[in-house]
Design a protein around this motif. Structure first.
Motif, mmCIF file in Angstrom:
data_model
loop_
_atom_site.group_PDB
_atom_site.id
_atom_site.type_symbol
_atom_site.label_atom_id
_atom_site.label_comp_id
_atom_site.label_asym_id
_atom_site.label_seq_id
_atom_site.Cartn_x
_atom_site.Cartn_y
_atom_site.Cartn_z
ATOM 1 N N LEU A 70 -44.968 -9.976 -9.063
ATOM 2 C CA LEU A 70 -45.494 -8.562 -8.760
ATOM 3 C C LEU A 70 -45.084 -7.414 -9.920
ATOM 4 O O LEU A 70 -43.795 -7.405 -9.912
ATOM 5 C CB LEU A 70 -45.481 -7.991 -7.429
ATOM 6 C CG LEU A 70 -45.919 -8.950 -6.261
ATOM 7 C CD1 LEU A 70 -45.290 -8.453 -4.867
ATOM 8 C CD2 LEU A 70 -47.323 -9.265 -6.310
ATOM 9 N N GLU A 71 -46.231 -6.828 -10.498
ATOM 10 C CA GLU A 71 -45.783 -5.853 -11.425
ATOM 11 C C GLU A 71 -46.529 -4.741 -11.104
ATOM 12 O O GLU A 71 -47.877 -4.828 -10.714
ATOM 13 C CB GLU A 71 -46.212 -6.128 -12.785
ATOM 14 C CG GLU A 71 -45.386 -7.620 -13.488
ATOM 15 C CD GLU A 71 -45.796 -8.174 -14.727
ATOM 16 O OE1 GLU A 71 -47.002 -7.715 -15.196
ATOM 17 O OE2 GLU A 71 -45.131 -9.070 -15.119
ATOM 18 N N PRO A 72 -46.272 -3.244 -11.108
ATOM 19 C CA PRO A 72 -47.025 -2.192 -10.981
ATOM 20 C C PRO A 72 -48.159 -2.144 -12.084
ATOM 21 O O PRO A 72 -47.979 -2.661 -13.113
ATOM 22 C CB PRO A 72 -45.983 -1.110 -11.441
ATOM 23 C CG PRO A 72 -44.761 -1.701 -11.251
ATOM 24 C CD PRO A 72 -44.753 -3.057 -11.682
ATOM 25 N N ALA A 73 -49.276 -1.791 -11.576
ATOM 26 C CA ALA A 73 -50.532 -1.687 -12.239
ATOM 27 C C ALA A 73 -50.940 -0.253 -12.102
ATOM 28 O O ALA A 73 -50.721 0.391 -11.104
ATOM 29 C CB ALA A 73 -51.791 -2.924 -11.746
ATOM 30 N N LYS A 74 -52.212 0.090 -12.758
ATOM 31 C CA LYS A 74 -52.731 1.327 -12.858
ATOM 32 C C LYS A 74 -53.892 0.992 -11.750
ATOM 33 O O LYS A 74 -54.441 0.129 -11.486
ATOM 34 C CB LYS A 74 -53.567 1.654 -14.237
ATOM 35 C CG LYS A 74 -52.783 1.710 -15.192
ATOM 36 C CD LYS A 74 -53.658 2.225 -16.663
ATOM 37 C CE LYS A 74 -52.473 2.288 -17.736
ATOM 38 N NZ LYS A 74 -53.182 2.642 -19.213
ATOM 39 N N GLY A 75 -54.107 2.429 -11.384
ATOM 40 C CA GLY A 75 -55.075 2.336 -10.243
ATOM 41 C C GLY A 75 -54.649 2.777 -8.871
ATOM 42 O O GLY A 75 -53.468 2.619 -8.372
ATOM 43 N N ALA A 76 -55.402 3.366 -7.992
ATOM 44 C CA ALA A 76 -55.201 3.735 -6.666
ATOM 45 C C ALA A 76 -56.415 3.635 -5.921
ATOM 46 O O ALA A 76 -57.522 3.931 -6.391
ATOM 47 C CB ALA A 76 -54.336 4.825 -6.706
ATOM 48 N N SER A 77 -56.386 3.748 -4.914
ATOM 49 C CA SER A 77 -57.579 3.862 -3.867
ATOM 50 C C SER A 77 -57.118 4.563 -2.404
ATOM 51 O O SER A 77 -55.801 4.574 -2.221
ATOM 52 C CB SER A 77 -58.448 2.435 -3.637
ATOM 53 O OG SER A 77 -57.512 1.604 -3.144
ATOM 54 N N GLY A 83 -54.730 4.519 4.436
ATOM 55 C CA GLY A 83 -54.065 5.673 3.871
ATOM 56 C C GLY A 83 -54.087 5.331 2.221
ATOM 57 O O GLY A 83 -55.042 4.831 2.010
ATOM 58 N N ALA A 84 -53.079 5.705 1.455
ATOM 59 C CA ALA A 84 -53.350 5.585 0.011
ATOM 60 C C ALA A 84 -52.788 4.304 -0.535
ATOM 61 O O ALA A 84 -51.681 3.848 0.027
ATOM 62 C CB ALA A 84 -52.612 6.826 -0.703
ATOM 63 N N ALA A 85 -53.469 3.640 -1.277
ATOM 64 C CA ALA A 85 -53.273 2.198 -1.875
ATOM 65 C C ALA A 85 -52.797 2.256 -3.073
ATOM 66 O O ALA A 85 -53.361 3.090 -3.986
ATOM 67 C CB ALA A 85 -54.039 1.121 -1.656
ATOM 68 N N LYS A 86 -51.684 1.611 -3.689
ATOM 69 C CA LYS A 86 -51.404 1.531 -5.045
ATOM 70 C C LYS A 86 -51.584 0.271 -5.520
ATOM 71 O O LYS A 86 -51.604 -0.901 -4.497
ATOM 72 C CB LYS A 86 -49.822 1.728 -5.313
ATOM 73 C CG LYS A 86 -49.677 3.293 -5.194
ATOM 74 C CD LYS A 86 -48.198 3.669 -5.440
ATOM 75 C CE LYS A 86 -48.142 5.244 -5.437
ATOM 76 N NZ LYS A 86 -46.755 5.584 -5.896
ATOM 77 N N TYR A 87 -51.906 -0.245 -6.803
ATOM 78 C CA TYR A 87 -52.199 -1.773 -7.165
ATOM 79 C C TYR A 87 -50.975 -2.420 -7.973
ATOM 80 O O TYR A 87 -50.326 -1.655 -8.509
ATOM 81 C CB TYR A 87 -53.627 -1.490 -7.952
ATOM 82 C CG TYR A 87 -54.669 -1.389 -7.202
ATOM 83 C CD1 TYR A 87 -55.489 -2.377 -6.611
ATOM 84 C CD2 TYR A 87 -55.120 -0.069 -6.743
ATOM 85 C CE1 TYR A 87 -56.552 -2.100 -5.675
ATOM 86 C CE2 TYR A 87 -56.149 0.375 -6.215
ATOM 87 C CZ TYR A 87 -56.931 -0.689 -5.472
ATOM 88 O OH TYR A 87 -58.049 -0.513 -4.820
ATOM 89 N N LEU A 88 -51.045 -3.635 -7.879
ATOM 90 C CA LEU A 88 -50.007 -4.438 -8.623
ATOM 91 C C LEU A 88 -50.925 -5.513 -9.129
ATOM 92 O O LEU A 88 -51.904 -5.998 -8.888
ATOM 93 C CB LEU A 88 -49.363 -5.111 -7.392
ATOM 94 C CG LEU A 88 -48.244 -4.305 -6.603
ATOM 95 C CD1 LEU A 88 -48.037 -5.045 -5.502
ATOM 96 C CD2 LEU A 88 -47.072 -3.607 -7.516
ATOM 97 N N SER A 89 -50.244 -6.053 -10.473
ATOM 98 C CA SER A 89 -50.812 -7.119 -11.303
ATOM 99 C C SER A 89 -49.656 -8.361 -10.722
ATOM 100 O O SER A 89 -48.623 -8.176 -10.199
ATOM 101 C CB SER A 89 -50.562 -6.893 -12.719
ATOM 102 O OG SER A 89 -51.489 -6.050 -13.137
ATOM 103 N N VAL A 90 -50.465 -9.416 -10.762
ATOM 104 C CA VAL A 90 -49.756 -10.906 -10.207
ATOM 105 C C VAL A 90 -49.772 -11.667 -11.435
ATOM 106 O O VAL A 90 -50.664 -11.961 -12.192
ATOM 107 C CB VAL A 90 -50.587 -11.228 -9.216
ATOM 108 C CG1 VAL A 90 -50.266 -12.280 -8.798
ATOM 109 C CG2 VAL A 90 -51.153 -10.389 -7.945
#
Length: 164
Positions: A70-77, A83-90
């Protein structure tokens, strides 16, 4: 538009019986996710989120993923319920699936059990399994539901279903 839910058979659930706001429930089914031939998670500790018209989404402990997956990724929803979600690259092997997973760093009240858990888009990885059955990804590029023979629809995400 009137939706005609499929009648569930023995051992099946209709996504039209799932509530809104979504229900959160523990699952001890074995969950396996693979990318580039690498098993990146294999766990029996999952949380299912069940929401009207959607196949279940499985949230898995961050600690169940292999190191470096798992690595931090751009983007949110934002989900009106969770609530607020953040994205991860796999990452699996030599492949990186950009923004293929998401999590809620500070889930809304009622969804606290999702803290420290990650959901994976089954369409972004090689395959996902629930209790030994390969998952069919929910249609559409926004939803991350996991379709198995245990659930019947119709499912939101297909063309023409955004207004449901």
């Amino acid at each position: 538009m009137r939706i005609a839910p499929i009648m569930p058979g023995p051992g099946q659930e209709s996504v039209w019986d799932y509530p809104r706001p979504p229900r959160v429930e523990e699952s001890s089914d074995r969950i396996v996710v693979r990318l580039d031939g690498v098993t990146i998670v294999d766990t029996t500790d999952a949380i299912r989120v069940l929401e009207t018209s959607h196949p279940p989404v499985y949230y898995l402990p961050r600690t169940a993923f292999i190191d470096g997956a798992l690595e931090p990724a751009k983007g949110a929803s934002f989900c009106e319920f969770k609530g607020a979600a953040k994205y991860l690259s796999v990452r699996g092997g030599t492949v990186v699936a950009e923004a293929a997973a998401w999590y809620y760093p500070t889930p809304s009240r009622g969804y606290e059990s999702l803290r420290d858990r990650v959901a994976v888009y089954p369409s972004a990885v090689d395959d996902c399994e629930v209790a030994g059955e390969r998952v069919t990804p929910q249609a559409g590029d926004f939803y991350g539901g996991w379709i198995t023979s245990r659930v019947v629809g119709p499912f939101k995400g297909e063309p023409g279903t955004l207004g449901w």
